[in-house]
Design a protein around this motif. Structure first.
Motif, PDB file in Angstrom:
ATOM      1  N   PHE A 141       0.879  -1.113   0.008  1.00 11.76           N
ATOM      2  CA  PHE A 141      -0.386  -0.104  -0.331  1.00 11.76           C
ATOM      3  C   PHE A 141       0.865   1.487   0.204  1.00 11.76           C
ATOM      4  O   PHE A 141       1.960   0.766   0.044  1.00 11.76           O
ATOM      5  N   ASP A 142       0.236   2.233  -0.279  1.00 10.47           N
ATOM      6  CA  ASP A 142       1.420   4.060  -0.017  1.00 10.47           C
ATOM      7  C   ASP A 142       0.541   4.410   0.629  1.00 10.47           C
ATOM      8  O   ASP A 142       0.249   5.684   0.257  1.00 10.47           O
ATOM      9  N   PRO A 143       0.412   4.644   2.066  1.00  9.99           N
ATOM     10  CA  PRO A 143       0.258   5.779   2.499  1.00  9.99           C
ATOM     11  C   PRO A 143       0.950   7.136   2.636  1.00  9.99           C
ATOM     12  O   PRO A 143       0.442   7.536   3.106  1.00  9.99           O
ATOM     13  N   ALA A 144       2.178   6.543   2.013  1.00  5.73           N
ATOM     14  CA  ALA A 144       2.815   7.882   2.003  1.00  5.73           C
ATOM     15  C   ALA A 144       2.354   8.765   1.355  1.00  5.73           C
ATOM     16  O   ALA A 144       2.702  10.251   0.834  1.00  5.73           O
ATOM     17  N   LYS A 145       1.825   8.717   0.390  1.00  4.01           N
ATOM     18  CA  LYS A 145       0.783   9.257  -0.797  1.00  4.01           C
ATOM     19  C   LYS A 145      -0.092   9.780  -0.355  1.00  4.01           C
ATOM     20  O   LYS A 145      -0.419  11.019  -0.102  1.00  4.01           O
ATOM     21  N   LYS A 146      -0.778   8.412   0.424  1.00  2.00           N
ATOM     22  CA  LYS A 146      -2.328   9.234   0.577  1.00  2.00           C
ATOM     23  C   LYS A 146      -2.561   9.962   2.296  1.00  2.00           C
ATOM     24  O   LYS A 146      -2.943  10.451   2.418  1.00  2.00           O
ATOM     25  N   TYR A 147      -1.628   9.781   2.473  1.00  2.00           N
ATOM     26  CA  TYR A 147      -1.596  10.753   4.398  1.00  2.00           C
ATOM     27  C   TYR A 147      -0.695  11.606   4.326  1.00  2.00           C
ATOM     28  O   TYR A 147      -0.555  12.691   5.258  1.00  2.00           O
ATOM     29  N   CYS A 148       0.764  11.628   3.742  1.00  2.00           N
ATOM     30  CA  CYS A 148       1.582  12.383   3.753  1.00  2.00           C
ATOM     31  C   CYS A 148       1.640  12.804   2.496  1.00  2.00           C
ATOM     32  O   CYS A 148       2.396  14.252   2.447  1.00  2.00           O
ATOM     33  N   GLU A 149       0.961  12.853   1.500  1.00  2.00           N
ATOM     34  CA  GLU A 149       0.818  13.632  -0.074  1.00  2.00           C
ATOM     35  C   GLU A 149       2.728  13.451  -0.351  1.00  2.00           C
ATOM     36  O   GLU A 149       2.802  14.761  -0.553  1.00  2.00           O
ATOM     37  N   LEU A 150       2.824  12.896   0.212  1.00  2.00           N
ATOM     38  CA  LEU A 150       4.137  12.282  -0.229  1.00  2.00           C
ATOM     39  C   LEU A 150       4.579  11.887  -2.065  1.00  2.00           C
ATOM     40  O   LEU A 150       4.344  10.563  -1.559  1.00  2.00           O
ATOM     41  N   GLU A 151       4.833  12.066  -2.995  1.00  2.00           N
ATOM     42  CA  GLU A 151       4.758  12.178  -4.509  1.00  2.00           C
ATOM     43  C   GLU A 151       6.281  11.499  -4.898  1.00  2.00           C
ATOM     44  O   GLU A 151       6.935  11.933  -4.195  1.00  2.00           O
ATOM     45  N   PRO A 152       6.279  10.001  -5.852  1.00  2.00           N
ATOM     46  CA  PRO A 152       7.292   9.237  -5.872  1.00  2.00           C
ATOM     47  C   PRO A 152       7.874  10.045  -7.509  1.00  2.00           C
ATOM     48  O   PRO A 152       7.419  11.054  -7.566  1.00  2.00           O
ATOM     49  N   HIS A 153       9.819  10.391  -6.573  1.00  2.00           N
ATOM     50  CA  HIS A 153      10.410  11.040  -7.382  1.00  2.00           C
ATOM     51  C   HIS A 153      11.362   9.880  -8.652  1.00  2.00           C
ATOM     52  O   HIS A 153      12.416   9.781  -8.166  1.00  2.00           O
ATOM     53  N   ASP A 154      10.928   9.388  -9.684  1.00  2.00           N
ATOM     54  CA  ASP A 154      11.375   8.489 -10.548  1.00  2.00           C
ATOM     55  C   ASP A 154      12.478   9.272 -11.311  1.00  2.00           C
ATOM     56  O   ASP A 154      12.382  10.091 -11.868  1.00  2.00           O
ATOM     57  N   GLU A 155      14.066   8.450 -10.512  1.00  2.00           N
ATOM     58  CA  GLU A 155      14.716   8.609 -11.568  1.00  2.00           C
ATOM     59  C   GLU A 155      15.995   7.999 -11.765  1.00  2.00           C
ATOM     60  O   GLU A 155      15.767   6.173 -10.792  1.00  2.00           O
ATOM     61  N   ASP A 156      16.638   7.839 -13.131  1.00  2.00           N
ATOM     62  CA  ASP A 156      17.430   6.202 -13.295  1.00  2.00           C
ATOM     63  C   ASP A 156      18.164   6.892 -13.901  1.00  2.00           C
ATOM     64  O   ASP A 156      18.880   8.030 -13.507  1.00  2.00           O
ATOM     65  N   PHE A 157      19.767   6.028 -14.127  1.00  2.00           N
ATOM     66  CA  PHE A 157      20.550   6.525 -14.235  1.00  2.00           C
ATOM     67  C   PHE A 157      20.617   6.969 -15.951  1.00  2.00           C
ATOM     68  O   PHE A 157      21.401   8.097 -16.345  1.00  2.00           O
ATOM     69  N   GLY A 158      19.959   6.442 -16.545  1.00  2.00           N
ATOM     70  CA  GLY A 158      19.681   7.121 -17.839  1.00  2.00           C
ATOM     71  C   GLY A 158      19.427   8.803 -17.767  1.00  2.00           C
ATOM     72  O   GLY A 158      19.932   9.616 -18.288  1.00  2.00           O
ATOM     73  N   GLN A 159      18.328   9.126 -16.919  1.00  2.00           N
ATOM     74  CA  GLN A 159      18.542  10.950 -16.542  1.00  2.00           C
ATOM     75  C   GLN A 159      19.341  11.427 -16.421  1.00  2.00           C
ATOM     76  O   GLN A 159      19.376  12.614 -15.881  1.00  2.00           O
ATOM     77  N   THR A 160      19.557  10.411 -15.211  1.00  2.00           N
ATOM     78  CA  THR A 160      21.144  11.455 -14.579  1.00  2.00           C
ATOM     79  C   THR A 160      22.451  11.618 -15.752  1.00  2.00           C
ATOM     80  O   THR A 160      22.574  12.560 -15.270  1.00  2.00           O
ATOM     81  N   LEU A 161      22.646  10.593 -16.331  1.00  2.00           N
ATOM     82  CA  LEU A 161      23.310  10.849 -17.818  1.00  2.00           C
ATOM     83  C   LEU A 161      22.934  11.812 -18.405  1.00  2.00           C
ATOM     84  O   LEU A 161      23.661  13.130 -19.089  1.00  2.00           O
ATOM     85  N   GLY A 162      21.571  12.398 -18.478  1.00  2.00           N
ATOM     86  CA  GLY A 162      21.001  13.371 -19.084  1.00  2.00           C
ATOM     87  C   GLY A 162      21.059  14.833 -18.461  1.00  2.00           C
ATOM     88  O   GLY A 162      21.330  15.700 -19.179  1.00  2.00           O
ATOM     89  N   PHE A 163      20.977  14.311 -17.066  1.00  2.00           N
ATOM     90  CA  PHE A 163      21.241  15.746 -16.599  1.00  2.00           C
ATOM     91  C   PHE A 163      22.090  16.168 -16.795  1.00  2.00           C
ATOM     92  O   PHE A 163      22.691  17.528 -16.612  1.00  2.00           O
ATOM     93  N   TYR A 164      23.674  15.537 -17.165  1.00  2.00           N
ATOM     94  CA  TYR A 164      24.999  16.359 -17.103  1.00  2.00           C
ATOM     95  C   TYR A 164      25.389  17.010 -17.930  1.00  2.00           C
ATOM     96  O   TYR A 164      26.331  16.383 -18.656  1.00  2.00           O
ATOM     97  N   GLY A 165      24.403  16.526 -18.971  1.00  2.00           N
ATOM     98  CA  GLY A 165      24.661  17.169 -20.641  1.00  2.00           C
ATOM     99  C   GLY A 165      24.986  15.491 -21.636  1.00  2.00           C
ATOM    100  O   GLY A 165      25.270  15.679 -22.778  1.00  2.00           O
ATOM    101  N   VAL A 166      24.816  14.659 -20.864  1.00  2.00           N
ATOM    102  CA  VAL A 166      25.146  12.744 -21.938  1.00  2.00           C
ATOM    103  C   VAL A 166      24.137  13.131 -22.841  1.00  2.00           C
ATOM    104  O   VAL A 166      22.355  13.420 -22.722  1.00  2.00           O
ATOM    105  N   GLY A 167      24.200  13.822 -24.245  1.00  2.00           N
ATOM    106  CA  GLY A 167      23.713  13.199 -25.531  1.00  2.00           C
ATOM    107  C   GLY A 167      22.488  11.927 -25.269  1.00  2.00           C
ATOM    108  O   GLY A 167      22.853  10.884 -25.248  1.00  2.00           O
ATOM    109  N   SER A 168      21.254  11.685 -25.883  1.00  2.00           N
ATOM    110  CA  SER A 168      19.703  10.143 -25.788  1.00  2.00           C
ATOM    111  C   SER A 168      21.459   9.573 -27.134  1.00  2.00           C
ATOM    112  O   SER A 168      20.919   8.254 -26.783  1.00  2.00           O
TER     113      SER A 168
END
Length: 261
Positions: A141-168
């Motif tokens: 269950f996801d009480p963190a979202k329902k009760y604490c209103e904490l949304e997930p922050h999906d990040e992966d290493f492909g996004q990390t590489l893109g964050f530092y300017g690596v092209g697709s």
């Protein structure tokens, strides 16, 4: 490094304090449905909302063939199984299975948020994992979202590489997994070391110790996800004049948006 550590600790404390002060009288009963609609709406709207930038696609011949293969595999294997699975299991159970898989991928989200300097997001991911693994019964269950209103922050290493300017790099379609590119394909390797689903020899335990267990877990994850979004792909195909470039451009635009967030 010490300043980064202290910043994370302070953010974690503030997040925990904010969570404990939230009202728990009115959980959001439509949170999961709303999340699904938001994601589907984002994806479906990309082709219309943005001007399509030229995608580097030297493997277009292979990509078209693999898109056709994936489409047939979906229509004649994955979709029928997902429909039977959907008929057999109530939606609440399938939502819990989806929550479980999302929860166990916490290490990947946490590390990549830290690597991108998103310390508040990393702190919120930590709180979500603790709350959902305890009060949420091992992440079912996801009480963190329902009760604490904490949304997930999906990040992966492909996004990390893109964050530092690596092209697709060149676009590439993976068997059964669908659209990707060279950057995201490379990113899958370090992410695999953060995944609790693996069968290679490691110094720490994983949830799957053999190839059969790994394939079984990943198949369950895929079928369960499709059962919850069974009409989405059909909607995409109805909107697409040419399926391959439509999926390609949608994927690349979606990943660019994720990296910029």
């Amino acid at each position: 490094m010490r300043s980064v550590y202290f910043a994370f600790v302070i953010t974690l404390v503030l997040t925990l304090t904010g969570c404990s002060s939230k009202s728990v009288e009115k959980p959001n009963e439509v949170a999961i449905e709303q999340e699904r609609d938001d994601i589907n709406g984002e994806l479906e709207g990309f082709a219309d909302e943005f001007e399509v930038e030229e995608v580097y696609d030297p493997f277009s011949g292979y990509n078209r063939a693999m898109t056709t293969f994936n489409d047939k595999a979906y229509e004649f294997a994955i979709k029928p199984v997902a429909k039977g699975y959907k008929w057999f299991l109530h939606e609440d159970i399938r939502e819990s299975v989806d929550n479980f898989f999302k929860n166990i991928y916490f290490p990947m989200r946490f590390v990549n948020n830290v690597l991108q300097g998103k310390m508040r997001n990393a702190a919120e991911e930590s709180v979500r994992f603790v709350v959902n693994s305890t009060a949420g019964v091992l992440g079912l269950f996801d009480p963190a979202k329902k009760y604490c209103e904490l949304e997930p922050h999906d990040e992966d290493f492909g996004q990390t590489l893109g964050f530092y300017g690596v092209g697709s790099g060149p676009h590439i379609v993976l068997p059964l997994l669908g659209p990707s590119n060279v950057r995201d394909l490379i990113g899958m390797y370090p992410d695999s070391y953060l995944s609790p689903l693996d069968y290679t020899q490691r110094s720490y335990d994983t949830l799957t110790d053999t190839p059969a267990e790994y394939i079984g877990a990943k198949t369950l994850e895929k079928v369960n996800y499709v059962s919850l979004n069974i009409d989405w792909y059909d909607d995409i195909k109805r909107d697409a004049v040419d399926l391959y470039p439509y999926l390609r451009d949608m994927y690349e635009q979606y990943r660019d948006k994720q990296i910029k967030e």
